[in-house]
Each structure stands twice: as structure tokens, then as C-alpha cells.
Design an enzyme around this catalytic site. Structure first.
Site, mmCIF file in Angstrom:
data_model
loop_
_atom_site.group_PDB
_atom_site.id
_atom_site.type_symbol
_atom_site.label_atom_id
_atom_site.label_comp_id
_atom_site.label_asym_id
_atom_site.label_seq_id
_atom_site.Cartn_x
_atom_site.Cartn_y
_atom_site.Cartn_z
ATOM 1 N N ASP A 241 14.921 8.701 -24.368
ATOM 2 C CA ASP A 241 13.763 8.007 -24.154
ATOM 3 C C ASP A 241 13.060 8.483 -25.478
ATOM 4 O O ASP A 241 13.439 9.477 -26.235
ATOM 5 C CB ASP A 241 12.727 8.290 -23.155
ATOM 6 C CG ASP A 241 11.625 7.313 -22.395
ATOM 7 O OD1 ASP A 241 11.617 6.637 -23.303
ATOM 8 O OD2 ASP A 241 11.499 7.281 -21.433
ATOM 9 N N ALA A 242 11.947 7.850 -25.728
ATOM 10 C CA ALA A 242 11.322 8.259 -27.108
ATOM 11 C C ALA A 242 10.538 9.617 -26.919
ATOM 12 O O ALA A 242 9.858 10.153 -26.168
ATOM 13 C CB ALA A 242 10.088 7.389 -27.245
#
Length: 922
Positions: A241-242
Site C-alpha cells: 500500500d502507498a
């Protein structure tokens, strides 16, 4: 001379060999360059750049106007696999069209669907998921991913990514909280939602979640390899995920340095680092350092690169042509997709209550009322609306409509004068003339102000209050405020995004200040009551339709959970006033999550998620009876948040959460949804043969209109060693019946699916036990039932080593990571905490060994039958250790023998236990 193509460019060569050919040609540095979200090109081999991550949750997002379908929870509410597949197919086509136009801007690895079960309706991202039931979640996720991935044999249209692995249902402190997942919850509730889409090969990638699970960051979970990749028929890509990789050092503090953290992530199964946007160099530098320091081997890098390359090969990147090369811009928001958006919105509406007012008949004038009556909202993961058919617009095509937003119009006055908005959209300031503002209540204490002069919303530019925005918007919403009481009936405005207060500069311009004592005190006076205006309008109409609900970017969104289930107070007051003014009132709720309201005896209540561009047309078709309301709830609507456990309590079994275990009477149950006709159920027949449960029942439309019924099958195991769900969805069938028409619906359920996770042997088991099969309209409206017996096995008493995490019950216990790499343990949260192992056979056992540790030391006591008063069998002094240091402490067993319920009692807080072993005995 004809140049021979390398094997990796030959579609006739087996995929594994094509990947091997590329790997042999790549240098180590080039391989490292493929581990970031923005994969570097390898120009000498003709390999282009590649980017993971295009958002496509319910239509293509973030890249410009594209078809916007209902939110994911709304799509699931259709209970229609084929429809959800077609929406996925249309979305995949539009992703391709954008990709062909701009390959760098629109990648083919799509980050959808979201398969986290909707355990708690307060979760800020509730709108992104499908259902609180893991099986139904997997059904809808498989359908959507199948549409996204395409139907061409051997070539993916897009590469769907399941989000977010694992145990992720809270935004509150999401990067530092750890989700407690006991083994049964893990295997029976969390993992099944991911399994089917992966096993079926329609989801080819997975994204781990920001949180920790049992004390270990999800990005380092051993289950990536042990479960996800074990299920996958082909290589599975795992993307972070970012900015999650950077969290591994801070704020999570799991590793001291980023090379250590990134090396662990690659070994755990992360193939692509979504870190620092398109600035890959820092991430790649840490990976190079990990290689230099011996924390990573080239084989580890190569394994990750293989997964990444596999997706690119299956997308046809290295083939001379693909079946999807002709998809172009003409598909974006094409008439077929517009019609599909309308169909999806129409079929997603759930009729919660109806005393006969709906469908509307003999209506000339309709009052459309509410903050959402003439507005369509985009959520964070929706596309840009190419056009918007609001409730008001859709109804206006059918009859005369009158409209009001039902918001208060107010003035704000400081001690030095009234507040006014710059007509050009500039700063707000204190001046001689009072400005007018419309006040929007989005619940949770979040308000937005719109200048009447400009029609634009008050926002913050830097630190200055301006009025230049179309509404709350963006990742960092800067258009919402809280109101704090001050003396003499005044208030202070507090900016939600920054936490700062609204003050006034020397020139009177309103600006943000840090200190609450510097906040300007404002008198808010209502010059026009939205509630009173709504009541007047409603009273003069044949029917009043109040469109109420949430704003997807306010009070319940990514980064923000809700604290309450209640409809925003101002909107709730409007509903009550309109109902009092006109007994023919319909409440139309538009929200990404369940709500509660205080108005009683509403003639009709209709719900949908935010329905996309065709919402208004779909609403009109349902209200006027052109279509039967087909939607059914995919999660429980509770009467109050007081019926819910703590938001961070993931143990649905112990906390009696979700429809499977909830013992109360909900406002609306899982599976609920009314029709405009009536149905009768009869003739339930059950047959068990060759390991399959076969059942059938006859459903008849007993009304005078055509209608749609969702026939739902549930089971309940009536006797068991463990606590069993009160009901569990096993299948459903959606049928369309003319008046008087009957249909036989069937269920085929392999008996193996009746298994539960046996903590004593760490595997699924089917017990010999009686079961009840139930069929009906919802989880609580069950019309028929039949009993059947299953011949399985009896769970024997436990004799071997007892893993602390594999207990039967617990109190004041936290699940923690046994080591940084693998395994679970338990740690005591308080003195007197305990875990229970049922039916432990201590025959012939005279000694036992506990593997435990504590940074402060402590004592563990084994008791028989009761954690407080049971006879003491053994006492273990636990020495001081490091966090991951364990001592094997051995002691004699007193008064042991036979099969016992064994309590392990922690006499001190902070004691960690990995397991207990009774050895060979005597």
C-alpha cells in the site's frame, strides 16, 4: 537477414520459460529496478516502463470523466453475480481505453476489488467493501474481478488486485493498531474472503494493509506465502500500500533501518514497493544496501521480479498482439455503459420499509427535500462524473417537482462586526455588511458553509478562509469545521483538517490560529430555517421525498471512522418535520454505510449506496414502480452503536458480532429487503448423499405484480465442541416471478464447507452433529427449516504441545508475534489474564514446560476448571527476557490426571507465552 526474436517474445513458449529467459538477460541492478511501483524500463531489451496501481473500485477513477457505477457496497446489494461481472467488464474496457491513450498514466494493474469483510459499520471505508459475510464478499469479488480480468483465454484484460490483506476494518490509528485475530476468526472469517478470487485465478495480485495483525505488520505477514501464494494457480503479485514500506521503521518501529525492513518485506513476499510516488531512487537505494549488507540475496530479488514479470506477460505486454488491442475511447461512457450504470443503480435499491405508499400512484406534485436531493457525490475512489442525474432531476422527468435543500441559512457575527464573503471567492472577513451562509450538517459534528453570494463553499487556502470550492473535496478535505460552544451563546469554529481554530487578523480577514484562546467568538443567527421551509414545502405536495445521507468525504472515509450510526442531527430533524407535515413521506437514504434515524412510523424507507451518474433515473423507476426494488442488505443495520463491540475488537466470535453471532434484534437484518409483491415458501426438501447436501424449496409470487425475490439459505450447527454461528449464509438464488408463478430453487453444498477451524489440531474439521438448514428472505425472516445429520468426526482431547495462540477462550489477552518472522504468541494485558484449553488429557503427565518471557518478569499459574478458584496444577516463574527472548521453564504438575479444562493464568501484566508442553509424562 531476419533477426530472431528472443524466446521471451514468443507467445508459443511456455510462460515459465519466457520469464526465465528475461531473468537470465537482466542484470541484478535491472532486477532491483523492477521492485518499485514505477518499474524502470530496460531499454537494451526493449522492455518498457510499467506502473502498478490504477484505481477501479466501481469504475475507472482519478483519470478524468468515465462511467461511474454505484459504490461497491451498492453493487453487492444487488445480489447479482452476473451484473457485478458486467460492471467489472465495462470498467476493464474503460481502463484499457485510457491505457491505449496514455500507457504511462493508466496502468493495467488495477487496485480493486476490496474484500475486507464489513465487520463493523463504523469503519470509514465501509463503502469500499461488499458485505459483512466473507462468503458473499468472495462471490462478489470474484464476479467483479472476473469482469476486470476479461474472458480471452491466456491474456488478462487488466490485472485485478485484492485489497487489503489482512484484518483491516479501522482507520483510527490504522498504521499502528494491531488486529487481534484468534485462529478461528482468521480461518473462518478473514481468509475466506480472499481465497476464492485467488483460487479461481481472477484476482492475480494482492495488497497488504497498513495495520499490524497479531503484533506483526501485515506487509510482513508469513501468510502471504503460506496462504495467498499456496492458493494461487499462477504467480501472484503482491504490491505494498502507498507509503506502507516506510512505516516499518516509523511509526511502527518494527525494524531499526529501512534496508532491514525492506529486506524483510521482500522475503515475506512483497514484490512491488509503493513508496515515494514516482521517486523510486530512495527505495531502490535501500534495497541495494540490503543486498550489500547480506540481508537479501539475488535469489530473493529474482523471486519478486518473477511475480512482477508474470503479470506483465499475462497482460500480453511482450506478445505481438492481444485480443484487446482494438478497445478505444469509444467505450468510455458509451451508451451501453450508461445503460449498465442505470441498471446497476436500479437493482441496488433496498426497500427497508413500506406501508403501501410505494410504488407511487396518482401523484401530481412531489416535494424533493434534503441536502442530497439535487446533488450527486463522488467518493475518493470514484471516477469523475461525466454527467449527473440527481434525485430531483430524475423525478422531474416524471411529474411536477418542488425542491429545497432544507439547510439553515445563517449569519455569522463577531464582536467587531458581521462576517461576509468576498464576491470574487476570496477571503472571508469581518466588515460592515452581513453575509449569508448555508449550513450543511454531515454528521459527527462536521459542518460545511456555503456562501450565498458566490454559491461556493468556505475553504482554507494556506491559513486564510476563502469561499471558492464546489464542496468538500480532495484527500485533505479543507472545507469542514466543528462548532465549539463559547460564552453568551457564541461559538468558535475549528477546522477539522488542521485542528486549528478560526481567528481574525488585524485587517479583519478570517484565518487559522493555533491557540483556542485566539479563536474569534461568533454569534450564529438563523435567518431562514431549513426545517421549517421543508415542512412548508412538504405540506403542499402530494408526496414528500426526503433524500438524506452522508457525504462520502466527510465523517466516514479513508483515514476517518464514524463514532455513531446516527443520521446527521440537522438532517434527522428535517425528516421528523417533513413526516409531521405530510403523512405521505418517503425517506430515501443515500449512504455508504448503515444509518439510524429518530422519526417513527415513516410510511416508506428506501436505501442505496451513492449510485453513480444514473442515480436519479434509477430512483424514479423504483419509486414509481417501473421496477421492483431488488436490493438486499449485505450487512446488519444495528439500532445503535451501543450494540457494537469496540471498533478494534476483531474477534466476532467472542463479541457476538455480525449477523452470524449477534443475539439482539437489529433495526434491519442482514439480507433484508422488501418487494412490491409478496412471496410464499413451501416444500423444503433436504437430501444428504455422497458428501453433498442438496436442498430445494418452492417460491411463489402470491401478489398481483411481477417481483424479484432473493432466496437465501442458511445453516446452523446445533451441537459442537465450540461456539457456532447462529446462522451462516450458504447460498442464494435470485428469481423473477410473474404473479402466481412458482419456481423451485436449489442448494448444493459440499459437506466439507460445514467445517470449522479446530484449534487443537490447526485444521478444518467436520464434526458429527445435527444441523439445521433454513431458507427465507433474510437472516431473521426464515420461512422454512429442516434438520439433517452429518457424520463427521469427534474432536479428541488434546495431548500434544499446546500453542498459546491456539486456545479456546481468553480474557485480557493480546495476540502478539512470537518472532519477527513467523508464529503467534499471547501476552497478558492485566494481572489475572487467562487463556483456556478445553479437554486436555493429562493422563500420566507429571511435568510440564512453559516457553515464556517478560521484560519485567512474572508468574504463570495453571489451574484446573476455573481461573480464580480452580486447583493449582503448576506455577512457573517467568524470568526477565528481551521482547523476543523466551525461556523454557519446567515444573512438576500437582494433582494432574485425566481430561481437564486447563486455565493458564497470568499473574502479571506483560507476560508473553508461546506454548506449553507436557512431554512424554511419567
Amino acid at each position: 537477414m531476419i533477426m530472431q526474436q528472443p524466446p521471451f517474445r514468443d507467445p508459443a513458449v511456455p510462460l515459465h520459460d519466457r520469464i526465465d529467459d528475461v531473468l537470465r538477460r537482466l542484470t541484478l541492478e535491472e532486477k532491483v529496478g523492477l521492485l518499485h511501483q514505477y518499474q524502470a524500463p530496460v531499454e537494451r531489451l526493449g522492455i518498457g516502463a510499467f506502473r502498478t496501481g490504477t484505481e477501479a473500485l466501481h469504475g475507472l477513477a482519478w483519470l478524468g470523466p468515465a462511467t461511474v457505477f454505484p459504490q461497491a457496497v451498492g453493487l453487492a446489494s444487488t445480489w447479482d453475480r452476473d451484473l457485478v461481472r458486467r460492471v467489472g467488464e465495462a470498467t476493464g474496457d474503460e481502463v484499457l481505453a485510457f491505457h491505449h491513450k496514455d500507457p504511462a498514466g493508466a496502468g493495467l494493474n488495477v487496485w480493486a476489488p476490496v474484500v475486507n469483510p464489513l465487520r463493523d459499520p463504523r469503519w470509514g471505508r465501509n463503502e469500499e467493501g461488499y458485505s459483512e459475510d466473507p462468503w458473499l464478499t468472495s462471490v462478489m469479488a470474484s464476479a467483479y474481478a472476473r469482469g476486470l480480468s476479461g474472458s480471452a483465454p491466456g491474456t488478462l484484460k487488466t490485472a485485478p488486485t485484492l485489497k487489503h490483506f489482512l484484518g483491516y476494518n479501522n482507520e483510527t490509528d490504522r498504521c499502528t493498531t494491531s488486529s487481534n485475530l484468534p485462529p478461528r476468526v482468521l480461518h473462518e472469517y478473514e481468509l475466506p474472503a480472499f481465497r476464492a478470487p485467488i483460487e479461481e485465478g481472477v484476482a492475480v495480485a494482492v495488497m497488504p494493509s497498513y495495520n499490524l495483525v497479531n503484533g506483526r505488520p501485515a506487509h510482513l505477514s508469513p501468510l502471504i506465502g503460506q496462504a495467498l501464494r499456496a492458493w494461487a494457480p499462477d504467480d501472484l503479485l503482491v504490491v505494498s500500500d502507498a507509503y506502507a514500506p516506510g512505516n516499518l521503521t516509523a511509526p511502527q518501529g518494527y525494524h531499526d533501518t529501512l534496508p532491514e525492513a525492506y529486506a524483510h518485506a521482500v522475503k515475506a513476499g512483497i514484490d512491488s514497493f509503493t513508496q515515494d510516488d514516482d521517486r523510486a531512487e530512495a527505495t531502490l537505494g535501500h534495497l541495494r544496501a540490503a543486498l550489500t549488507q547480506g540481508l537479501l540475496a539475488e535469489a530473493d530479488v529474482e523471486a519478486a521480479v518473477r511475480h512482477a514479470l508474470s503479470i506483465r506477460f499475462r497482460l500480453g505486454e511482450f506478445d505481438p498482439a492481444t485480443p484487446y488491442d482494438d478497445v478505444n475511447d469509444n467505450v468510455v461512457n458509451c451508451p451501453e455503459h450508461q445503460a449498465l450504470a442505470r441498471e446497476a443503480a436500479r437493482r441496488s435499491f433496498v426497500l427497508l420499509a413500506n406501508d403501501g405508499l410505494l410504488p407511487l400512484r396518482d401523484v401530481t406534485r412531489v416535494a424533493v427535500i434534503g441536502q442530497l436531493g439535487d446533488a450527486l457525490m463522488e467518493d475518493w475512489y470514484s471516477g469523475t462524473l461525466p454527467y449527473a442525474v440527481t434525485a430531483r432531476a430524475g423525478l422531474a422527468e416524471r411529474c411536477e417537482t418542488v425542491f429545497c435543500e432544507a439547510v439553515d441559512r445563517v449569519t455569522l457575527t463577531a464582536e467587531s462586526g458581521p462576517v461576509a464573503a468576498d464576491p470574487a471567492g476570496g477571503p472571508l472577513g469581518v466588515g460592515a455588511r452581513a453575509g449569508l451562509f448555508d449550513l450543511f450538517d454531515w454528521g459527527g459534528g462536521a459542518y460545511a458553509l456555503r456562501s450565498v453570494t458566490t454559491g461556493r463553499f468556505v475553504s482554507v487556502d494556506g491559513v486564510t478562509l476563502v469561499n471558492d470550492q464546489p464542496g468538500p473535496n480532495g484527500w485533505e478535505v479543507r472545507q469542514t469545521f466543528r462548532m465549539e460552544e463559547r460564552p453568551r451563546g457564541t461559538l468558535a469554529l475549528r477546522h477539522i483538517s488542521t485542528g486549528c481554530y478560526v481567528g481574525a487578523a488585524d485587517d479583519g480577514v478570517l484565518c487559522l490560529v493555533d491557540d483556542a484562546d485566539q479563536a474569534v467568538w461568533l454569534a450564529m443567527d438563523v435567518v431562514r430555517s431549513g426545517t421549517e421551509e421543508a415542512a412548508r414545502l412538504a405540506g403542499a405536495a402530494d408526496v414528500a421525498i426526503v433524500v438524506a445521507g452522508d457525504h462520502p468525504l466527510v465523517n466516514g472515509r479513508e483515514t476517518e471512522d464514524r463514532m455513531t450510526l446516527a443520521l446527521a442531527p440537522a438532517q434527522d430533524a428535517v425528516v421528523r418535520a417533513v413526516r409531521a407535515a405530510n403523512p405521505r413521506t418517503v425517506l430515501v437514504l443515500t449512504s455508504g454505510y448503515p444509518l439510524t434515524w429518530t422519526a417513527r412510523d415513516l410510511p416508506a424507507v428506501l436505501w442505496s449506496a451513492h449510485g453513480g451518474q444514473e442515480y436519479g433515473h434509477a430512483l424514479a423507476e423504483v419509486l414509481f414502480g417501473d421496477a421492483d426494488p431488488e436490493g438486499r442488505l449485505t450487512q446488519t443495520w444495528y439500532r445503535s452503536e451501543r450494540e457494537l463491540p469496540d471498533l478494534l475488537d476483531y474477534d466476532i466470535i467472542a463479541s457476538d458480532a455480525t449477523y452470524q453471532y449477534f443475539r439482539g434484534v437489529p433495526l434491519h437484518p442482514f439480507g433484508h429487503g422488501l418487494s412490491y409483491t409478496t412471496f410464499d415458501y413451501a416444500g423444503l426438501r433436504v437430501r444428504l448423499a455422497d458428501g453433498v447436501l442438496e436442498a430445494e424449496a418452492t417460491v411463489t409470487n402470491t401478489g398481483t405484480r411481477p417481483g424479484v425475490e432473493v432466496v437465501q439459505f442458511y445453516t446452523h450447527q446445533q451441537r459442537s465442541r465450540v461456539k457456532q454461528p447462529l446462522r451462516r449464509l450458504r447460498g442464494f438464488e435470485k428469481v423473477r416471478l410473474e404473479p402466481g408463478e412458482s419456481r423451485t430453487v436449489t442448494l448444493r453444498l459440499p459437506v466439507a464447507e460445514l467445517a470449522f477451524w479446530d484449534v487443537t489440531r490447526s485444521r478444518f474439521v467436520v464434526e458429527s452433529a445435527p444441523h439445521q438448514l433454513m431458507v427465507g428472505r433474510s437472516a431473521t425472516d426464515l420461512r422454512l427449516s429442516a434438520r439433517f445429520e452429518v457424520e463427521g468426526e469427534t474432536v479428541p482431547p488434546q495431548r500434544g504441545p499446546l500453542r498459546a495462540s491456539c486456545h479456546d477462550e481468553y480474557d485480557a489477552i493480546t495476540f502478539v508475534d512470537e518472532t519477527r518472522v513467523d508464529g503467534d504468541a499471547v501476552s497478558s494485558d492485566a494481572e489475572g489474564a487467562w487463556i483456556l484449553f478445553r479437554q486436555v488429557d493429562l493422563t500420566g503427565r507429571t511435568r510440564c514446560v512453559a516457553r515464556a518471557g517478560s521484560t519485567e518478569g512474572g508468574v504463570i499459574t495453571l489451574r484446573r476448571g476455573d481461573p480464580l478458584y480452580g486447583p493449582t496444577l503448576a506455577t512457573f516463574p517467568v524470568p526477565r527476557t528481551s521482547r523476543y527472548g523466551y525461556h523454557s521453564v519446567e515444573t512438576w504438575l500437582e494433582d494432574a490426571g485425566g481430561v481437564q479444562d486447563l486455565y493458564v493464568v497470568f499473574e502479571n501484566e506483560g507476560v508473553t507465552l508461546a506454548g506449553i508442553d507436557f512431554g512424554a509424562g511419567a
